[in-house]
Design a protein around this motif. Structure first.
Motif, mmCIF file in Angstrom:
data_model
loop_
_atom_site.group_PDB
_atom_site.id
_atom_site.type_symbol
_atom_site.label_atom_id
_atom_site.label_comp_id
_atom_site.label_asym_id
_atom_site.label_seq_id
_atom_site.Cartn_x
_atom_site.Cartn_y
_atom_site.Cartn_z
ATOM 1 N N LYS A 44 37.357 28.630 0.646
ATOM 2 C CA LYS A 44 38.141 27.385 0.648
ATOM 3 C C LYS A 44 39.264 27.430 -0.378
ATOM 4 O O LYS A 44 40.373 26.950 -0.127
ATOM 5 N N LYS A 103 42.301 29.085 0.816
ATOM 6 C CA LYS A 103 43.091 28.321 1.786
ATOM 7 C C LYS A 103 44.157 27.454 1.126
ATOM 8 O O LYS A 103 45.083 26.998 1.801
ATOM 9 N N THR A 158 47.557 28.684 1.759
ATOM 10 C CA THR A 158 48.060 28.715 3.140
ATOM 11 C C THR A 158 48.325 27.322 3.706
ATOM 12 O O THR A 158 48.939 27.194 4.761
ATOM 13 N N CYS A 159 47.865 26.280 3.024
ATOM 14 C CA CYS A 159 48.108 24.912 3.499
ATOM 15 C C CYS A 159 49.593 24.576 3.367
ATOM 16 O O CYS A 159 50.225 24.888 2.356
ATOM 17 N N ASP A 219 46.909 19.446 6.448
ATOM 18 C CA ASP A 219 46.187 20.645 6.008
ATOM 19 C C ASP A 219 45.432 20.375 4.709
ATOM 20 O O ASP A 219 44.251 20.725 4.565
ATOM 21 N N LEU A 248 41.357 20.160 3.755
ATOM 22 C CA LEU A 248 40.766 20.958 2.683
ATOM 23 C C LEU A 248 40.055 20.068 1.669
ATOM 24 O O LEU A 248 38.964 20.403 1.194
#
Length: 219
Positions: free
Chosen positions: A30, A33, A36-37, A42, A46
């Motif tokens: 997580k 991520k 990449t959000c 997004d 998360l």
């Protein structure tokens, strides 16, 4: 009987170790991520993921910390898109998670105070002229607390660099000084030692980006 008790104890230790490994694995996935959000949606997804992890790992401060950070990043994207009116709600959500994180980590956690600074800055941006003396002052106070607790922290240097870089010169800002602070932040990133692999480590790419800008784009 002693042999049975020893086997039971070893089995419990194995289950605990497995659970910890599973926690670390999903947290690592997580956290990755975050980079990449791109959209508010997004980051909201998360934040929800970290909130769910926190509900299962109720003794860990990092899930609510990262839920708060995801909310703040959501707000920063909204701010760049000109959507200022919803920032109060986003800041409130971040502060809710930060309150939980602080109750678990203690009051002397610089990373949490830094996010409190960022949440207050989001609130200020709803109406900077009216809120500078309230939310702006609280943001400055939280930043000062964070710096006193951990002066070597590169994320503190990064946020200070942002503040100087993006503040208009007539209000005390300076792109030149901001770039100097981004360089200082990168030096601190290179020297800073994390306590665990899951500890906050965001921001290096932003410092590198601003340092790499052509001179004419920084004027």
């Amino acid at each position: 009987m002693k042999k049975y008790l020893l086997s039971f104890a070893l089995a419990c230790m194995s289950l605990t170790a497995f659970a910890q490994t599973d926690y670390e694995k999903i947290m690592t996935e997580k956290i990755a991520k975050i980079e990449t959000c791109k959209t508010p949606e997004d980051f909201q997804t998360l934040a929800n993921d970290f909130e769910r992890i926190g509900s299962k790992e109720s003794s860990q401060w990092l899930p609510p910390y990262y839920a708060a950070f995801s909310q703040i990043q959501k707000g920063r994207v909204m701010m760049r898109n000109g959507n200022m009116q919803e920032l109060d709600g986003v800041a409130s959500q971040a502060e809710k998670f930060l309150g939980l994180a602080q109750s678990l980590a203690g009051a002397d956690n610089a990373e949490i105070h830094l996010l409190k600074k960022m949440a207050n800055s989001l609130r200020m941006m709803v109406n900077p002229a009216q809120r500078f003396m309230t939310d702006g002052a609280r943001a400055s106070e939280e930043l000062n607390i964070a710096e006193k607790l951990d002066a070597a922290n590169p994320r503190i240097a990064l946020i200070k660099a942002e503040d100087i870089y993006f503040t208009p010169e007539q209000y005390g800002g300076s792109k030149t000084k901001g770039l100097e602070l981004f360089k200082e932040a990168l030096v601190k990133y290179n020297n800073y030692k994390l306590k665990t692999a899951l500890d906050p480590n965001w921001g290096r790419s932003e410092a590198e980006y601003f340092i790499s800008l052509p001179v004419e784009k920084t004027k």
